[in-house]
Design an enzyme around this catalytic site. Structure first.
Site, PDB file in Angstrom:
ATOM      1  N   GLU A  81       0.801  -1.216   0.000  1.00  0.00           N
ATOM      2  CA  GLU A  81       0.000   0.000   0.000  1.00  0.00           C
ATOM      3  C   GLU A  81       0.840   1.275   0.000  1.00  0.00           C
ATOM      4  OE1 GLU A  81      -2.561  -0.624   3.342  1.00  0.00           O
ATOM      5  OE2 GLU A  81      -4.019  -1.776   2.182  1.00  0.00           O
ATOM      6  N   GLU A 112       7.259 -21.892   7.679  1.00  0.00           N
ATOM      7  CA  GLU A 112       7.813 -21.029   8.723  1.00  0.00           C
ATOM      8  C   GLU A 112       8.844 -21.733   9.602  1.00  0.00           C
ATOM      9  OE1 GLU A 112       5.052 -21.018  12.557  1.00  0.00           O
ATOM     10  OE2 GLU A 112       3.945 -20.367  10.787  1.00  0.00           O
TER      11      GLU A 112
END
Length: 274
Positions: A81, A112
């Protein structure tokens, strides 16, 4: 130092399946109200990290967010953004998620759990001492992030983190840790809820304050935003009208000619001063 995962502790509520919809929504909202208060307590830590980031980016460095699952997605969202909102290059703020971009939509099993993959992923971006890396993990124990921060520290790269547990392995590794303690989740262990909200708030604070410090906001307006749809074009026209007191047609013509709110306003003022 003791490390207790409060994000994994049992919810203060039980028999959720027996609650009415209104009870569920009211109780979730009650828990959510505590999140901004938890964030407020760590403003000094956020400030310290922001003050580390700004000079790095002014000198051509980049800001990296690294996480897995919800935390990784939040980092990717905040990074993605920045260009449309502040008009910065797409490689100034970069979100990296364990498992790669496919993990934004679909969980990648065991992505992960690697202590080495995070650093390997950073290598693809030619990470250097000019950059800053922020690890994001609600638990503070994600190997993917911890391993990356450890290697960054060894290579003289500034590291920060955002976590929701005190004294976590990740916070001990980060040079500038932010520990937002939101307590147990409404649904036990569902850290996409309060912990995710806390991380989102902190990321908003970091990126917005950094961009303002970099001069990407004038007054209170996004003068460098990308004009990627009609809504944003109309917002840009209104900004120009308000700033230099011209009619809508003049503002629209200036925006079309100069391509951004900042350039349109500056060009108009320069012409007036000649």
């Amino acid at each position: 130092m003791n490390f207790t995962k409060t994000t994994e502790e049992p919810s203060k509520y039980n028999h959720l399946e027996k609650m009415t919809v209104k009870e569920l929504l009211t109780n979730i909202n009650q828990e959510d109200k505590s999140v901004p208060q938890a964030v407020e307590k760590v403003i000094p830590a956020i400030e310290t990290l922001v003050q580390e980031i700004v000079p790095k980016l002014k000198n051509g460095g980049r800001l990296f967010y690294m996480g897995a699952g919800t935390s990784g997605r939040l980092g990717v969202v905040d990074a993605s953004e920045c260009p449309p909102t502040f008009g910065v290059p797409y490689d100034m703020v970069i979100g990296i998620i364990a498992g790669g971009d496919i993990a934004i939509r679909k969980a990648v099993e065991f992505a992960e759990d690697s202590l080495t993959q995070g650093w390997e992923d950073l290598q693809e971006y030619n990470i250097s001492k000019k950059d800053v890396v922020i690890g994001i993990a609600a638990s503070g124990s994600t190997p993917y992030v911890i391993g990356a921060l450890k290697k960054c520290n060894k290579n003289g790269i500034v590291t920060g983190c955002i976590t929701c547990n005190l004294h976590s392995p990740m916070a001990r590794e980060a040079q500038f840790p932010i520990e937002v303690i939101v307590g147990p989740e409404f649904v036990t262990g569902s850290s996409r809820m309060k912990a995710g909200t806390a991380q989102k708030l902190v990321l908003n604070m970091i990126s917005t304050s950094v961009m303002i410090q970099l001069g990407r906001v004038v007054g209170n307006k996004m003068v460098d935003m990308q004009l990627s749809n009609h809504k944003l074009v109309n917002r840009g026209i209104k900004m120009i009208m308000d700033e230099i007191n011209v009619d809508k047609t003049t503002a629209a013509n200036l925006l079309e000619k100069y391509g951004s709110v900042r350039n349109a306003i500056n060009a108009y003022k320069d012409e007036k001063n000649q």
